[in-house]
Design an enzyme around this catalytic site. Sequence first.
Site, PDB file in Angstrom:
ATOM      1  N   LYS A 195     -50.009 -45.806 -48.412  1.00 19.60           N
ATOM      2  CA  LYS A 195     -48.936 -46.605 -47.797  1.00 19.60           C
ATOM      3  C   LYS A 195     -47.910 -47.012 -48.908  1.00 19.60           C
ATOM      4  O   LYS A 195     -48.396 -47.434 -49.979  1.00 19.60           O
ATOM      5  CB  LYS A 195     -49.584 -48.053 -47.113  1.00 19.60           C
ATOM      6  CG  LYS A 195     -48.269 -49.026 -46.709  1.00 19.60           C
ATOM      7  CD  LYS A 195     -49.063 -50.205 -46.089  1.00 19.60           C
ATOM      8  CE  LYS A 195     -48.019 -51.034 -45.446  1.00 19.60           C
ATOM      9  NZ  LYS A 195     -48.665 -52.442 -45.085  1.00 19.60           N
ATOM     10  N   LYS A 248     -48.661 -43.347 -44.448  1.00 24.00           N
ATOM     11  CA  LYS A 248     -47.251 -44.231 -43.846  1.00 24.00           C
ATOM     12  C   LYS A 248     -46.267 -44.459 -44.712  1.00 24.00           C
ATOM     13  O   LYS A 248     -46.586 -44.866 -45.863  1.00 24.00           O
ATOM     14  CB  LYS A 248     -48.054 -45.572 -43.746  1.00 24.00           C
ATOM     15  CG  LYS A 248     -47.091 -46.539 -43.027  1.00 24.00           C
ATOM     16  CD  LYS A 248     -47.866 -47.874 -43.057  1.00 24.00           C
ATOM     17  CE  LYS A 248     -47.042 -48.989 -42.283  1.00 24.00           C
ATOM     18  NZ  LYS A 248     -47.976 -50.314 -42.202  1.00 24.00           N
TER      19      LYS A 248
HETATM   20  C1  PBG Z   1     -48.636 -55.028 -43.466  1.00 21.52           C
HETATM   21  C2  PBG Z   1     -48.060 -54.070 -42.489  1.00 21.52           C
HETATM   22  C3  PBG Z   1     -46.578 -53.469 -42.569  1.00 21.52           C
HETATM   23  C4  PBG Z   1     -46.733 -52.407 -41.476  1.00 21.52           C
HETATM   24  C5  PBG Z   1     -47.916 -52.369 -40.850  1.00 21.52           C
HETATM   25  N1  PBG Z   1     -48.649 -53.398 -41.487  1.00 21.52           N
HETATM   26  C6  PBG Z   1     -45.586 -53.673 -43.286  1.00 21.52           C
HETATM   27  C7  PBG Z   1     -45.387 -54.130 -44.531  1.00 21.52           C
HETATM   28  O1  PBG Z   1     -46.080 -53.679 -45.542  1.00 21.52           O
HETATM   29  O2  PBG Z   1     -44.466 -55.021 -44.586  1.00 21.52           O
HETATM   30  C8  PBG Z   1     -45.348 -51.837 -41.228  1.00 21.52           C
HETATM   31  C9  PBG Z   1     -45.450 -51.144 -39.912  1.00 21.52           C
HETATM   32  C10 PBG Z   1     -43.918 -50.748 -39.589  1.00 21.52           C
HETATM   33  O3  PBG Z   1     -43.140 -50.763 -40.109  1.00 21.52           O
HETATM   34  O4  PBG Z   1     -44.004 -50.286 -38.140  1.00 21.52           O
HETATM   35  N2  PBG Z   1     -49.524 -54.966 -44.091  1.00 21.52           N
END
Ligand code: PBG
Length: 323
Positions: A195, A248
């Site tokens: 991520k 992601k």
């Molecule tokens: C939080 C989380 C995030 C997303 C999913 N879970 C965002 C972040 O790190 O702020 C992002 C999902 C998206 O942008 O669709 N842990």
Amino acid sequence: MSFPATRLRRLRRTEALRGLVRETSLSPSHLIQPVFVVSGEGVREPVESMPGIDRLSISELVTEATEIASSGIGAILLFGIPSGKDESGSGAYDDEGVVQMAVRALKEAHPELTVITDVCLCGYTSHGHCGFVRDGEVDNDLTIELLAKTAVSHAEAGADAVAPSDMMDGRVGAIRYQFDEEGHSRVPIVAYSAKYASAFYGPFRDAAESTPEFGDRRGYQLDPANAAEAVRESKLDLDEGADMLMVKPATPYLDIVRRVKDETGAPLAAYHVSGEYSMLKAAAANGWIDERAAVLETLTSIRRAGADAIVTYYAKEAAGWLR
Ligand code: PBG
């Protein structure tokens, strides 16, 4: 073997011929629909930066799930927006929390629908970070205990799988250990392994009210410049007991999807995130692209790169187009 004996255009002449030699498939069963559940009653709040996406209270979500359950979509990914937040994100591991109650209601109304829960603290902490903050920094080892507690409470509510999205070190192992201890050894972990600290999460943070109050997430999420590190993260998560990996965002990271798939061979999801969704929606609303064609091409590309499953806000719409 060259021109004129070889003419690759011969198999492109009709849809039937193209269908015979198509290398990548895309069907609703590959798609996972993220949904936002809020506390309260009768709530259906549009997310301004994500046209078509609403924040729903539990009974509205259950109604919405009727459509999703019959669309052939593989699963939903559930995010909670609690009524109150505190320093340690206690709403995340509250057995009567908004996600726990939503899971019970969803599984009761639609036992056939696969419910995956997002496991993180950022939506529940007053400072918006993904864990417990000590001396201005997220404390890794304390946070993974809270995450394991959160995951267990989701499993107890009936979640079919949990998806830790925090990027703490050792969190998959902590969850797996706690699951085995507490009788949930059958519950899969879908680990957000790679991520990235991405600018494409902006609209999601509006939806989940999870923008960090100070600093950013670069101290725990991956640096967009790194690829080998994503492979290391993925292998570590597998060693700790992850059942499925995730990359992601998706489209700016298709090289990572391919590398992780090739180097691990493990089941893999890619998350087509909020910013990727909003860009397509905005261009379509302006009449600049053919939305349906652009979305199906995007999702096919993510599959072609090596993703088994795709988390996308377009899941429901795409399932309609694919039927
Ligand atoms: C939080 C989380 C995030 C997303 C999913 N879970 C965002 C972040 O790190 O702020 C992002 C999902 C998206 O942008 O669709 N842990």
